[in-house]
Design a protein around this motif. Structure first.
Motif, PDB file in Angstrom:
ATOM      1  N   LYS C  67       0.825  -1.208   0.000  1.00 42.23           N
ATOM      2  CA  LYS C  67       0.000   0.000   0.000  1.00 42.23           C
ATOM      3  C   LYS C  67       0.861   1.261   0.000  1.00 42.23           C
ATOM      4  O   LYS C  67       0.558   2.231  -0.700  1.00 42.23           O
ATOM      5  N   LEU C  68       1.942   1.245   0.785  1.00 43.38           N
ATOM      6  CA  LEU C  68       2.846   2.399   0.813  1.00 43.38           C
ATOM      7  C   LEU C  68       3.417   2.667  -0.572  1.00 43.38           C
ATOM      8  O   LEU C  68       3.459   3.813  -1.032  1.00 43.38           O
ATOM      9  N   ILE C  69       3.847   1.573  -1.260  1.00 44.85           N
ATOM     10  CA  ILE C  69       4.427   1.751  -2.596  1.00 44.85           C
ATOM     11  C   ILE C  69       3.370   2.288  -3.555  1.00 44.85           C
ATOM     12  O   ILE C  69       3.654   3.133  -4.408  1.00 44.85           O
ATOM     13  N   MET C  70       2.102   1.833  -3.390  1.00 41.71           N
ATOM     14  CA  MET C  70       1.041   2.326  -4.273  1.00 41.71           C
ATOM     15  C   MET C  70       0.756   3.807  -4.020  1.00 41.71           C
ATOM     16  O   MET C  70       0.494   4.563  -4.954  1.00 41.71           O
ATOM     17  N   VAL C  71       0.803   4.229  -2.738  1.00 41.95           N
ATOM     18  CA  VAL C  71       0.616   5.661  -2.440  1.00 41.95           C
ATOM     19  C   VAL C  71       1.722   6.473  -3.112  1.00 41.95           C
ATOM     20  O   VAL C  71       1.468   7.490  -3.773  1.00 41.95           O
ATOM     21  N   LEU C  72       2.969   5.996  -2.982  1.00 41.59           N
ATOM     22  CA  LEU C  72       4.099   6.694  -3.605  1.00 41.59           C
ATOM     23  C   LEU C  72       3.919   6.764  -5.125  1.00 41.59           C
ATOM     24  O   LEU C  72       4.057   7.833  -5.731  1.00 41.59           O
ATOM     25  N   ALA C  73       3.573   5.614  -5.743  1.00 40.77           N
ATOM     26  CA  ALA C  73       3.397   5.582  -7.197  1.00 40.77           C
ATOM     27  C   ALA C  73       2.299   6.543  -7.610  1.00 40.77           C
ATOM     28  O   ALA C  73       2.441   7.287  -8.583  1.00 40.77           O
ATOM     29  N   PHE C  74       1.214   6.579  -6.853  1.00 40.42           N
ATOM     30  CA  PHE C  74       0.103   7.447  -7.234  1.00 40.42           C
ATOM     31  C   PHE C  74       0.500   8.913  -7.153  1.00 40.42           C
ATOM     32  O   PHE C  74       0.204   9.693  -8.052  1.00 40.42           O
ATOM     33  N   VAL C  75       1.172   9.300  -6.063  1.00 36.79           N
ATOM     34  CA  VAL C  75       1.594  10.703  -5.935  1.00 36.79           C
ATOM     35  C   VAL C  75       2.563  11.063  -7.063  1.00 36.79           C
ATOM     36  O   VAL C  75       2.459  12.128  -7.668  1.00 36.79           O
ATOM     37  N   TRP C  76       3.475  10.145  -7.400  1.00 32.39           N
ATOM     38  CA  TRP C  76       4.455  10.443  -8.448  1.00 32.39           C
ATOM     39  C   TRP C  76       3.817  10.498  -9.830  1.00 32.39           C
ATOM     40  O   TRP C  76       4.290  11.202 -10.707  1.00 32.39           O
ATOM     41  N   PHE C  77       2.747   9.715 -10.060  1.00 28.78           N
ATOM     42  CA  PHE C  77       2.089   9.768 -11.361  1.00 28.78           C
ATOM     43  C   PHE C  77       1.257  11.034 -11.510  1.00 28.78           C
ATOM     44  O   PHE C  77       1.190  11.613 -12.590  1.00 28.78           O
ATOM     45  N   THR C  78       0.607  11.471 -10.417  1.00 25.32           N
ATOM     46  CA  THR C  78      -0.309  12.603 -10.556  1.00 25.32           C
ATOM     47  C   THR C  78       0.390  13.947 -10.411  1.00 25.32           C
ATOM     48  O   THR C  78      -0.081  14.935 -10.968  1.00 25.32           O
ATOM     49  N   SER C  79       1.500  13.993  -9.679  1.00 21.08           N
ATOM     50  CA  SER C  79       2.159  15.270  -9.421  1.00 21.08           C
ATOM     51  C   SER C  79       2.526  16.030 -10.706  1.00 21.08           C
ATOM     52  O   SER C  79       2.214  17.216 -10.822  1.00 21.08           O
ATOM     53  N   PRO C  80       3.175  15.379 -11.716  1.00 22.29           N
ATOM     54  CA  PRO C  80       3.495  16.155 -12.917  1.00 22.29           C
ATOM     55  C   PRO C  80       2.261  16.577 -13.694  1.00 22.29           C
ATOM     56  O   PRO C  80       2.265  17.632 -14.325  1.00 22.29           O
ATOM     57  N   ILE C  81       1.175  15.787 -13.617  1.00 25.67           N
ATOM     58  CA  ILE C  81      -0.022  16.137 -14.386  1.00 25.67           C
ATOM     59  C   ILE C  81      -0.668  17.389 -13.814  1.00 25.67           C
ATOM     60  O   ILE C  81      -0.964  18.340 -14.529  1.00 25.67           O
ATOM     61  N   SER C  82      -0.842  17.417 -12.472  1.00 21.33           N
ATOM     62  CA  SER C  82      -1.455  18.626 -11.904  1.00 21.33           C
ATOM     63  C   SER C  82      -0.499  19.817 -11.997  1.00 21.33           C
ATOM     64  O   SER C  82      -0.944  20.940 -12.207  1.00 21.33           O
ATOM     65  N   GLY C  83       0.824  19.559 -11.871  1.00 17.74           N
ATOM     66  CA  GLY C  83       1.785  20.650 -12.017  1.00 17.74           C
ATOM     67  C   GLY C  83       1.744  21.263 -13.404  1.00 17.74           C
ATOM     68  O   GLY C  83       1.707  22.485 -13.551  1.00 17.74           O
ATOM     69  N   HIS C  84       1.699  20.393 -14.423  1.00 21.28           N
ATOM     70  CA  HIS C  84       1.626  20.881 -15.809  1.00 21.28           C
ATOM     71  C   HIS C  84       0.322  21.624 -16.049  1.00 21.28           C
ATOM     72  O   HIS C  84       0.312  22.710 -16.642  1.00 21.28           O
ATOM     73  N   ALA C  85      -0.803  21.057 -15.565  1.00 18.37           N
ATOM     74  CA  ALA C  85      -2.101  21.708 -15.757  1.00 18.37           C
ATOM     75  C   ALA C  85      -2.097  23.099 -15.125  1.00 18.37           C
ATOM     76  O   ALA C  85      -2.617  24.064 -15.700  1.00 18.37           O
ATOM     77  N   LEU C  86      -1.446  23.207 -13.967  1.00 19.14           N
ATOM     78  CA  LEU C  86      -1.424  24.482 -13.253  1.00 19.14           C
ATOM     79  C   LEU C  86      -0.651  25.550 -14.016  1.00 19.14           C
ATOM     80  O   LEU C  86      -1.157  26.647 -14.268  1.00 19.14           O
ATOM     81  N   VAL C  87       0.617  25.240 -14.406  1.00 19.07           N
ATOM     82  CA  VAL C  87       1.400  26.274 -15.079  1.00 19.07           C
ATOM     83  C   VAL C  87       0.836  26.567 -16.467  1.00 19.07           C
ATOM     84  O   VAL C  87       0.883  27.705 -16.925  1.00 19.07           O
ATOM     85  N   LYS C  88       0.256  25.536 -17.122  1.00 22.32           N
ATOM     86  CA  LYS C  88      -0.336  25.783 -18.438  1.00 22.32           C
ATOM     87  C   LYS C  88      -1.524  26.733 -18.315  1.00 22.32           C
ATOM     88  O   LYS C  88      -1.680  27.650 -19.126  1.00 22.32           O
ATOM     89  N   ALA C  89      -2.356  26.511 -17.275  1.00 21.02           N
ATOM     90  CA  ALA C  89      -3.506  27.398 -17.059  1.00 21.02           C
ATOM     91  C   ALA C  89      -3.032  28.809 -16.759  1.00 21.02           C
ATOM     92  O   ALA C  89      -3.575  29.790 -17.292  1.00 21.02           O
ATOM     93  N   ALA C  90      -1.982  28.932 -15.915  1.00 22.30           N
ATOM     94  CA  ALA C  90      -1.472  30.267 -15.579  1.00 22.30           C
ATOM     95  C   ALA C  90      -0.912  30.950 -16.825  1.00 22.30           C
ATOM     96  O   ALA C  90      -1.140  32.145 -17.057  1.00 22.30           O
ATOM     97  N   TYR C  91      -0.193  30.180 -17.668  1.00 18.98           N
ATOM     98  CA  TYR C  91       0.418  30.733 -18.888  1.00 18.98           C
ATOM     99  C   TYR C  91      -0.667  31.167 -19.871  1.00 18.98           C
ATOM    100  O   TYR C  91      -0.596  32.252 -20.446  1.00 18.98           O
ATOM    101  N   ALA C  92      -1.696  30.313 -20.031  1.00 21.59           N
ATOM    102  CA  ALA C  92      -2.777  30.637 -20.958  1.00 21.59           C
ATOM    103  C   ALA C  92      -3.572  31.846 -20.465  1.00 21.59           C
ATOM    104  O   ALA C  92      -4.122  32.608 -21.253  1.00 21.59           O
ATOM    105  N   HIS C  93      -3.598  32.004 -19.139  1.00 18.62           N
ATOM    106  CA  HIS C  93      -4.339  33.127 -18.557  1.00 18.62           C
ATOM    107  C   HIS C  93      -3.543  34.416 -18.650  1.00 18.62           C
ATOM    108  O   HIS C  93      -4.058  35.492 -18.371  1.00 18.62           O
TER     109      HIS C  93
END
Lengths: 162, 90, 107
Positions: C67-93
């Motif tokens: 379960k710990l490894i799955m939590v780590l994998a999930f955070v690592w998979f989602t972190s770049p996606i939300s990070g990219h979405a955030l800066v892209k939204a800020a840039y487009a704005h």
């Protein structure tokens, strides 16, 4: 058609395995809930059109096992770099915007490259188009690391013969 | 030692909270809330070990899921003014 | 042996905690949303990795470890996606970046 059945089965089996690992209660009622949930999620996935080769790139798995340690070490090095920039009193940041080439052939490969850039602190991808990625770099070190194109080559290798 | 980690995570959450309150743009606030959420995942995981109940990890993963979806939803809403439309409204 | 594992686990937890606090300082200290997103990446990647590794060495059974490894994998998979979405939204704005754009395609 056989491919669709394969992806369909693989998704259902992976979801069921996930359920069994997290549940920890192996009684008939709970397992029935599990089966019903798996059916519902697979139905949603089919409706969204994500149960296909792109959603389950199993052929990348062997190379992914070699890529993961490499990217983890890159992340550790980049973290050290950014942490130094945060704690030093002068805050030595040098922001740059640069367009780098993404030489991967498939969309999946380019997504992997853009995400690899973003997960490494110090570089974040802003925009992906026309086989290029617009990147914001925080420090001189992260900018120079990006320009070597090492990560681009690694992800192209990971993608293999698309 | 779990206690030290818990306190450190709480300090980080406080710092992120200050940034969320200061802004200045909506994107700074979303970023701060995202950091707050990731630290919450770590807090739940560490607190589970601190109290000797690692079952808390189930909640940590659920929180990670909700944090991710929530961030994307707020960003989509800030950009399009709606959660249902793909097209940007004029 | 158990003591050595405990000490290793403490080192991971403490360094993870340190990186989390540094990430918090960076989010507070950096000048704009783009630079802050790099600091946020610090907390998402190395702080999470070290804390999870520290907990992994203390996990009582294999199910908790998975379960710990799955939590780590999930955070690592989602972190770049939300990070990219955030800066892209800020840039487009139209949030300004404090630098000149380089349009050259480089390797």
């Amino acid at each position: 058609m056989p491919h669709r059945v394969l992806h369909f089965t693989a998704t259902a089996l992976l979801l069921m395995a996930t359920w069994l690992i997290w549940s920890g209660h192996y009684v008939f009622l709970i397992n029935t809930y599990g089966v019903l949930s798996v059916i519902a999620v697979v139905a949603l996935g089919v409706r969204l059109g994500v149960v296909d080769e792109e959603g389950q790139p199993f052929r990348l798995l062997p190379r992914m096992l070699l890529y993961l340690p490499w990217i983890t070490w890159e992340i550790v090095k980049a973290n050290w770099d950014v942490a130094k920039a945060i704690v030093s009193p002068g805050m030595p940041i040098h922001q740059r915007l640069v367009r780098v080439k993404a030489s991967q052939k498939t969309d999946l490969g380019q997504v992997l490259y853009a995400n690899s850039i973003t997960i490494t602190p110090g570089t974040v991808s802003l925009d992906v188009r026309d086989n290029t990625i617009l990147v914001h770099a925080l420090t001189q070190g992260s900018y120079e690391g990006l320009l070597t194109g090492e990560m681009d080559k690694k992800v192209a290798w990971l993608e293999g013969e698309g | 030692m779990f206690l030290v980690a818990t306190i450190a995570v709480l300090i980080t959450m406080a710092l992120a909270f200050v940034r969320a309150a200061l802004g200045p743009t909506v994107f700074d606030r979303v970023l701060a809330v995202n950091v707050f959420g990731t630290q919450t995942v770590l807090l739940i995981a560490v607190a589970g070990f601190l109290m000797g109940r690692p079952q808390f990890l189930d909640m940590a993963l659920t929180y990670a899921l909700m944090n991710f979806i929530g961030t994307l939803a707020v960003l989509k809403f800030a950009r399009y003014g709606s959660l249902a439309d793909d097209e940007k409204r004029a | 042996m158990a003591l050595a594992l405990d000490i290793l686990s403490w080192i991971f937890l403490l360094s993870g905690a340190t990186f989390a606090i540094i990430a918090g300082i960076g989010v507070l200290r950096f000048p704009d949303v783009y630079t802050r997103s790099h600091a946020a990446g610090l907390g998402d990647t190395l702080a999470t990795l070290l804390v999870i590794l520290g907990l992994l060495l203390q996990s009582p059974d294999w199910m908790v470890a998975v379960k710990l490894i799955m939590v780590l994998a999930f955070v690592w998979f989602t972190s770049p996606i939300s990070g990219h979405a955030l800066v892209k939204a800020a840039y487009a704005h139209g949030v300004k970046i404090d630098c000149e754009e380089e349009d050259a395609v480089s390797h």
